[in-house]
Structure formats: C-alpha cells, structure tokens
Design an enzyme around this catalytic site. Structure first.
Site, PDB file in Angstrom:
ATOM      1  N   ASP A  66      52.714  51.681  20.467  1.00 33.28           N
ATOM      2  CA  ASP A  66      51.601  52.526  20.041  1.00 33.28           C
ATOM      3  C   ASP A  66      52.033  53.986  19.990  1.00 33.28           C
ATOM      4  O   ASP A  66      53.112  54.357  20.455  1.00 33.28           O
ATOM      5  CB  ASP A  66      50.398  52.351  20.990  1.00 33.28           C
ATOM      6  CG  ASP A  66      50.815  52.129  22.438  1.00 33.28           C
ATOM      7  OD1 ASP A  66      51.889  52.634  22.831  1.00 33.28           O
ATOM      8  OD2 ASP A  66      50.091  51.449  23.169  1.00 33.28           O
ATOM      9  N   ASP A 135      41.842  48.860  32.482  1.00 27.55           N
ATOM     10  CA  ASP A 135      40.720  48.157  31.844  1.00 27.55           C
ATOM     11  C   ASP A 135      41.169  46.874  31.142  1.00 27.55           C
ATOM     12  O   ASP A 135      40.394  46.268  30.402  1.00 27.55           O
ATOM     13  CB  ASP A 135      39.981  49.088  30.860  1.00 27.55           C
ATOM     14  CG  ASP A 135      40.844  49.513  29.673  1.00 27.55           C
ATOM     15  OD1 ASP A 135      42.028  49.086  29.588  1.00 27.55           O
ATOM     16  OD2 ASP A 135      40.337  50.264  28.812  1.00 27.55           O
ATOM     17  N   HIS A 137      43.706  46.584  28.917  1.00 27.92           N
ATOM     18  CA  HIS A 137      44.320  46.700  27.587  1.00 27.92           C
ATOM     19  C   HIS A 137      45.814  46.409  27.620  1.00 27.92           C
ATOM     20  O   HIS A 137      46.473  46.627  28.636  1.00 27.92           O
ATOM     21  CB  HIS A 137      44.030  48.071  26.944  1.00 27.92           C
ATOM     22  CG  HIS A 137      44.717  49.242  27.567  1.00 27.92           C
ATOM     23  ND1 HIS A 137      44.058  50.394  27.923  1.00 27.92           N
ATOM     24  CD2 HIS A 137      46.016  49.471  27.885  1.00 27.92           C
ATOM     25  CE1 HIS A 137      44.928  51.261  28.428  1.00 27.92           C
ATOM     26  NE2 HIS A 137      46.125  50.722  28.419  1.00 27.92           N
ATOM     27  N   GLU A 142      41.955  48.032  23.299  1.00 30.75           N
ATOM     28  CA  GLU A 142      40.952  48.191  24.339  1.00 30.75           C
ATOM     29  C   GLU A 142      40.029  46.965  24.373  1.00 30.75           C
ATOM     30  O   GLU A 142      40.028  46.160  23.427  1.00 30.75           O
ATOM     31  CB  GLU A 142      40.133  49.463  24.074  1.00 30.75           C
ATOM     32  CG  GLU A 142      40.969  50.758  24.096  1.00 30.75           C
ATOM     33  CD  GLU A 142      41.406  51.181  25.507  1.00 30.75           C
ATOM     34  OE1 GLU A 142      41.486  50.318  26.411  1.00 30.75           O
ATOM     35  OE2 GLU A 142      41.677  52.381  25.697  1.00 30.75           O
TER      36      GLU A 142
HETATM   37  C1  F6R Z   1      51.885  52.094  26.470  1.00 33.80           C
HETATM   38  C2  F6R Z   1      50.887  51.040  26.371  1.00 33.80           C
HETATM   39  C3  F6R Z   1      49.844  50.854  27.407  1.00 33.80           C
HETATM   40  C4  F6R Z   1      50.329  51.034  28.834  1.00 33.80           C
HETATM   41  C5  F6R Z   1      49.154  50.938  29.788  1.00 33.80           C
HETATM   42  C6  F6R Z   1      49.586  51.138  31.219  1.00 33.80           C
HETATM   43  O1  F6R Z   1      52.761  52.024  25.370  1.00 33.80           O
HETATM   44  O2  F6R Z   1      50.886  50.354  25.414  1.00 33.80           O
HETATM   45  O3  F6R Z   1      49.299  49.545  27.271  1.00 33.80           O
HETATM   46  O4  F6R Z   1      51.294  50.050  29.127  1.00 33.80           O
HETATM   47  O5  F6R Z   1      48.229  51.920  29.447  1.00 33.80           O
HETATM   48  O6  F6R Z   1      49.973  52.472  31.391  1.00 33.80           O
HETATM   49  P1  F6R Z   1      50.791  52.923  32.670  1.00 33.80           P
HETATM   50  O7  F6R Z   1      52.086  52.177  32.603  1.00 33.80           O
HETATM   51  O8  F6R Z   1      51.023  54.401  32.498  1.00 33.80           O
HETATM   52  O9  F6R Z   1      49.985  52.546  33.836  1.00 33.80           O
END
Ligand code: F6R
Length: 259
Positions: A66, A135, A137, A142
């Site tokens: 992303d 959450d 995702h 989301e």
């Molecule tokens: C990042 C991504 C997100 C993160 C998720 C967890 O490229 O796709 O799904 O893996 O938001 O974020 P952290 O690792 O910072 O807790």
C-alpha cells in the site's frame, strides 16, 4: 490451516521469519516478494540485512502492499521512502524493481488497474509479508472490505489513523486515503507470511485466526489461503484459544517439511 508459530519476542520472530524468506528467495530463480511496511516487519528486515551474506538481490522484484495518498514525493513516511530505508539500501535491491502503488493525484483513477498489471507482469507474488492492524486490517483493507477486492483507493479508519499517528508530527498529518492491494490481490500470493507483535494486536490476531471468516476482520482471509505461516510473539498470541495445540504442531514439525 495456517501454521502458527509462537516465539518469545520480536527478535526471535525476526530470525524465524528471515529463515522463511531466505528459503523462498534462495529457492526460486525469479523471486517476487510482497513487502509490508509499518513497525511489524522491522525485525525481519533487520535480520535479512544481517544474514544476507554475499547474496546478490538485484534481480529480486518487490511489491509494496500500500501507499498513502497525499504525501509529497520524498516524504519520509511515504511507503516508497520507508522501503528505500528499510530494504532497498540495506539489501542492495534495484530501486527500479521495487514497486509501490501509484498514489499521486494524476495516477489515482487508474492506480489499481496499473498496479495489478505490474504484479501480473512479474508473474504474481511468491511470498507476501503481512502485518495486521489493531482493527484487523491487512494491507489497508479496513473492516468491511470485500474479500474479493483488488487494488484500489481506500479510506483509512480513525483507529488506523490514530495508530499510525506515531509516525507523524500529529494525527492531522496522517493521510485519510491510501491505495492498497485488495484482499483478493493478497490472496493471489502463493505463500502468506503474517507477523504480529504486542498485546495491542492480540484481539485482532485471535479474531483473524480463530474467529469466523468475515469482511469485518479482513485478516481472516488467511483462513481461505492454502499456504500461510503466522509468527507471533507471546503477547500477540495471548488471545488464542488453541495456542497449546499450535505449540505442539511447531514442536513436532517434521524436519523434511520446510516452510
Ligand atoms: C503496512 C500495512 C498494514 C500494517 C498494519 C500494522 O504496509 O499494510 O497492514 O501491516 O497497519 O502496522 P504496524 O506494523 O505498524 O503495527
């Protein structure tokens, strides 16, 4: 069923995850790695840099999950920049081979189709590294995202913006939109490697791995995938109901099995 490995802490998880990644990268002539950003993959990327040895990774192609919409080119928290710091330079990747979803205003109307075409032209992702949001995702899909979704623009939840505010000066600077691979795109990768650390992920991890398959917990798509490796620290695993069984599976894993 995913293979769920519970280790003491993030460093141990980084070491184990690096073994999974090297087994893939060393085993195929044209590797295509799907890469996550955020805090979760940091111990893995550090361990890959530490254990790289004399490997030439300039042919490796990588696809980010992303990218934020609305950050100026070169912004330190844009995922293109994060990947430059965390993998391109430390691992000696060719920056031309590291793809990030196009997220500038002019590209947005066709960003999804373009990115999907780039992934397809590379032959698809062989190994996809994933984190999970508090959450539930994965990527930035989301809750409520279609289980069949493809790369597209999404709106971030307030919870995700709050969680990611630590990377910015204030929550007001966290973008509201992103371009993310869809859940269908992620499911097309041949092997998923999901990492999660910390008590703040325990609920999402338990829901994704042991709850019902549901668009409300996008991470539950791992239940639909035939080849998933999950590496958790003790805190992230603390909500699991079958943790003792997963520990047994890991303890008695046959040596010939590989990842
Ligand atoms: C990042 C991504 C997100 C993160 C998720 C967890 O490229 O796709 O799904 O893996 O938001 O974020 P952290 O690792 O910072 O807790």
């Amino acid at each position: 069923m995913a293979e769920i490995l519970i280790v003491a802490d993030r460093d141990a998880a980084g070491e184990l995850a690096a073994r999974v990644v090297w087994e893939y990268l060393d085993g195929v002539p044209e590797p295509v790695l799907g890469v996550a950003t955020g805090s979760t993959p940091e111990p893995l990327y550090r361990e890959l840099a530490r254990t790289r040895g004399g490997r030439d990774l300039s042919r490796l192609r990588a696809f980010a999950l992303d990218e934020y919409v609305g950050l100026p080119a070169g912004h330190p928290e844009s995922y293109r920049e994060v990947l430059r710091r965390e993998i391109v330079e430390p691992l000696g990747l060719d920056p031309q081979h590291v793809h990030v979803p196009p997220a500038d205003a002019a590209s947005l109307p066709h960003a999804g189709e373009r990115y999907e075409a780039e992934i397809a032209a590379a032959g698809g992702v062989g190994l996809q590294i994933l984190g999970i949001g508090s959450d539930g995702h994965v990527g930035f899909n989301e809750p409520g995202s279609s289980l069949a979704s493809r790369t597209r623009v999404k709106t971030l939840t307030e919870q995700t913006r709050r969680d990611n505010a630590r990377f910015f000066d204030s929550i007001d600077d966290v973008p509201r939109h992103c371009v993310t691979q869809g859940l269908g795109t992620i499911r097309d990768a041949r092997h998923l490697l999901l990492l999660a650390f910390g008590a703040q992920k325990a609920q999402a991890v338990a829901a994704a791995l042991e709850g019902p398959l549901s668009a409300s917990i996008p991470g539950s798509i791992v239940q639909l995938h035939p080849h998933v490796t999950v590496i958790l620290d003790e805190d992230a695993a603390s909500g699991l109901g079958h943790a003792d069984y997963y520990r047994d599976v890991a303890r008695f894993k046959p040596e010939w099995q590989g990842w």
